[in-house]
Design a protein around this motif. Sequence first.
Motif, short mmCIF file in Angstrom:
data_model
loop_
_atom_site.label_atom_id
_atom_site.label_comp_id
_atom_site.label_asym_id
_atom_site.label_seq_id
_atom_site.Cartn_x
_atom_site.Cartn_y
_atom_site.Cartn_z
N LEU A 100 8.26 -1.19 -22.01
CA LEU A 100 8.19 -1.11 -20.54
C LEU A 100 6.90 -0.41 -20.10
O LEU A 100 6.35 -0.72 -19.04
CB LEU A 100 9.41 -0.37 -19.99
N SER A 101 6.41 0.54 -20.89
CA SER A 101 5.15 1.20 -20.56
C SER A 101 4.01 0.19 -20.55
O SER A 101 3.15 0.20 -19.67
CB SER A 101 4.85 2.31 -21.57
N ARG A 102 4.02 -0.70 -21.54
CA ARG A 102 2.97 -1.72 -21.58
C ARG A 102 3.09 -2.69 -20.41
O ARG A 102 2.08 -3.17 -19.89
CB ARG A 102 3.03 -2.47 -22.93
N VAL A 103 4.33 -2.97 -20.00
CA VAL A 103 4.53 -3.82 -18.82
C VAL A 103 3.94 -3.15 -17.58
O VAL A 103 3.24 -3.77 -16.79
CB VAL A 103 6.04 -4.10 -18.61
N VAL A 148 1.80 8.59 -20.67
CA VAL A 148 1.49 7.39 -21.43
C VAL A 148 0.00 7.10 -21.32
O VAL A 148 -0.58 7.14 -20.22
CB VAL A 148 2.30 6.18 -20.93
N GLY A 149 -0.65 6.82 -22.45
CA GLY A 149 -2.06 6.49 -22.46
C GLY A 149 -2.31 5.06 -22.02
O GLY A 149 -1.38 4.26 -21.82
N SER A 150 -3.58 4.72 -21.88
CA SER A 150 -3.94 3.38 -21.43
C SER A 150 -3.57 2.31 -22.44
O SER A 150 -3.50 1.12 -22.10
CB SER A 150 -5.45 3.33 -21.14
N ASP A 151 -3.31 2.70 -23.71
CA ASP A 151 -2.89 1.74 -24.73
C ASP A 151 -1.38 1.61 -24.81
O ASP A 151 -0.84 0.90 -25.66
CB ASP A 151 -3.44 2.18 -26.10
N GLY A 152 -0.66 2.31 -23.93
CA GLY A 152 0.80 2.22 -23.90
C GLY A 152 1.49 3.21 -24.81
O GLY A 152 2.72 3.26 -24.84
N LYS A 153 0.73 4.04 -25.54
CA LYS A 153 1.34 5.00 -26.44
C LYS A 153 1.64 6.32 -25.73
O LYS A 153 0.93 6.70 -24.81
CB LYS A 153 0.42 5.25 -27.64
N ARG A 154 2.65 6.99 -26.22
CA ARG A 154 3.06 8.26 -25.63
C ARG A 154 2.07 9.36 -26.04
O ARG A 154 1.64 9.41 -27.19
CB ARG A 154 4.47 8.64 -26.06
N LEU A 155 1.77 10.23 -25.06
CA LEU A 155 0.81 11.31 -25.31
C LEU A 155 1.56 12.63 -25.42
O LEU A 155 2.05 13.19 -24.44
CB LEU A 155 -0.22 11.38 -24.17
N GLY A 156 1.65 13.14 -26.65
CA GLY A 156 2.24 14.46 -26.84
C GLY A 156 3.75 14.45 -26.75
O GLY A 156 4.40 13.43 -26.49
N PRO A 157 4.34 15.63 -26.94
CA PRO A 157 5.81 15.76 -26.89
C PRO A 157 6.31 15.62 -25.44
O PRO A 157 5.57 15.85 -24.50
CB PRO A 157 6.05 17.18 -27.43
N PRO A 158 7.58 15.30 -25.29
CA PRO A 158 8.13 15.13 -23.93
C PRO A 158 8.50 16.46 -23.29
O PRO A 158 8.62 17.48 -23.96
CB PRO A 158 9.38 14.28 -24.17
N ILE A 159 8.67 16.41 -21.98
CA ILE A 159 9.26 17.52 -21.23
C ILE A 159 10.73 17.17 -21.03
O ILE A 159 11.05 16.13 -20.44
CB ILE A 159 8.56 17.72 -19.88
N ARG A 160 11.62 18.02 -21.56
CA ARG A 160 13.05 17.69 -21.47
C ARG A 160 13.72 18.62 -20.46
O ARG A 160 13.53 19.83 -20.49
CB ARG A 160 13.71 17.83 -22.85
N LEU A 161 14.52 18.01 -19.62
CA LEU A 161 15.26 18.75 -18.60
C LEU A 161 16.68 18.19 -18.52
O LEU A 161 16.89 16.99 -18.79
CB LEU A 161 14.58 18.61 -17.23
#
Length: 703
Positions: A100-103, A148-161
């Motif tokens: 979905l990020s790539r979409v 999310v980077g321009s290539d669709g990959k996740r950048l770093g760890p997530p923020i969880r809440l």
Amino acid sequence: MQNDIKKVVVNTVSLTIPLSLMISCLTLLVSVSIGINGYLNSKNIVNTLSHKAYERSFGKIQEEIQIFFAEAQRVLSLNKIQVMDSMHNNDEFSKTGDYLSRVAISYPRFTYATFGDKHGRAVWAWNKLPGKVILQEFDGATESTYKVGSDGKRLGPPIRLPNTYDPRVRPWYKLAAKSNGPVISDPYLFVSDYPRLGISYSLAVRPNSEKDEVTGVLSIDFSLEFLSDYLRRLNIEDGHGRVVLLDDLGALIAHQNPELIVDKGKLAPKRIMVAQSSDPLVRVLGSKLDEIKATTTLLQWEIEIEGKVYRILAAPIKISTSTTWYMAIFVPEAILLKEIHKSNLITIGVSGVLFIISLSLAWLCARFFCKSLNPIFQEISRIENFDLDDRPTPPSRITEIATLKHSLDSMRLGLRSFQRYVPADLVRKLISEGIDAKIGGKRVVATVLFTDIKDFTSISESMTPQELFEQLSVYLDRSSKYILLNSGTLDKFIGDAVMAFWNAPSPIEDHAFLACKAAIEMRYALNKLAEECRKEKKPVMYTRFGLNTGELIVGNMGASERLNYSCIGDTVNLAARLEQINKYYKTDILIGQNTYNAVKGRITARIVDRVAVKGKKEGVLIYELIGFENETDEAHRLLIELYGEAFELYQTQDWTGAIKALSRVLKDFPEDGPSKILMERCVVYSKNPPVDHWDGIYFAISK
């Protein structure tokens, strides 16, 4: 008056006969030439151009919008197989988020690309800003947010809440789950973008056939602002046209100005119906909504708004099998007439020749009665300068001029009476500038005065209506006298109250001092009137005053047929509140800080308190007006000095010191209202200190 006019018009010759013949012939000639030429050229051109412009614009917009949603439908169909693999394990569900990020990156016009499954899990990719995609995953208890980077990959760890978001209760999920194909939701609030309204194009995911249980819903979401931005970029008729979208309920979906589609109220945003729109063109659609919904072709009509004629085209747009929207295009008729200007040049040339001919004849005619009109012109000039004294004018043998002279006499008499009801400076300004009174105002720095009679209700109940009317008339006459003598503008009488202001309509250099001077003189005169009433055993009327200086709006207010020259603004409101809180402090004249700053050194005043009047959060220093500086006695100077010391101690929260200082004040001035009130506060605060961030402001909880 009618008998006088009849006497004057005897043995006169009507100007109508020679002037009407000449002007009528010329007017007829010009009108026929312009009418025939304009009608023949304009009729066919306007109809042809407008029809082509409407069809071209409507076809273009309809095609673009359908392509826009067809793109979303294509993405839903292509991605349906991709997301079905994520139904059975969390790793695959995470891969759905990456997809979905790539979409979202590939389709920046999509606000969200979303998937929610039947277990309550959800994931979406969000085009938060141009070039910035956010990925959020929900498992029913936790929200995980990734950049999310321009290539669709996740950048770093997530923020969880913690987050209990459940897609199954959202409108887009429930609507798609009930349908066998793609559906468009009604506008609703985006959870991650509150309070932004948007729509969802959703498709239910089923394992094999349409009869199977829904395992999830895939959705492409758009913000309504995004659609509005798209309509704005269409640039209908080079920006002169307008296009809007609305739904079957008559609520706006998109407008070239996105601020006009959502009412972002204090409690919750809500959609704006066309009949409630602040755009006068859009409101027109409210009366035509049923007719627009019933038509299957282009519906066209004309309407005049704010002096401009618009051609309107409206028709339905089929978005999906279950969703129909409606579109309307507005084009000013003046834009459609651009190509007619060339033919109008010929008409103007012909008219110019005819004008020269008519001008020559009019000049000959003007010489005939110019000498008779000169005295009238002089009289009009005097009236224009508001010189309303009676002056004899020579008689005329021309009926119309003689009648005009008598009309001027009547007008002069009427204006003399009229100036008793409105500010004379305003009347003089309107007449001298030759302008019509109309609604409008301007910002000025002015001083405002409010007065009111203490305990007027009790006084009025103790008197008969006639007695009250007579005594109140004397009271108001003496009040207004000193306002006018000090160059003030008497705004209005509000029962027993008086409102006045300085520095409008004519500028006054020292308006704050003149207002204070008027208040002091009014107090003296009204106290003298009170003594007279006491001797005559009539109810005594004591007056409270409130003055404030600052920026306000002054001008003509009201309805188009009934205007009131007045002023509005925070400066006015504070002046009114100062008059009212005299009752609390047991004072008679209170002035604002701006007024004090403008008159100190010439007017004696003492600081009373730092107050935030009802409805305001910020405090202002208020002062009690004592009198003229050169007339202030030693007792009042002592009061100002002692109270000032006590007030400084009060402001620094030295309650013990303030109580001692106030005790000295009350020893010499036992009836001083501000000292009593400040003493009460200090006693309370010494036992129950205020909050740490207390800034010395007293909040007036009543008017």
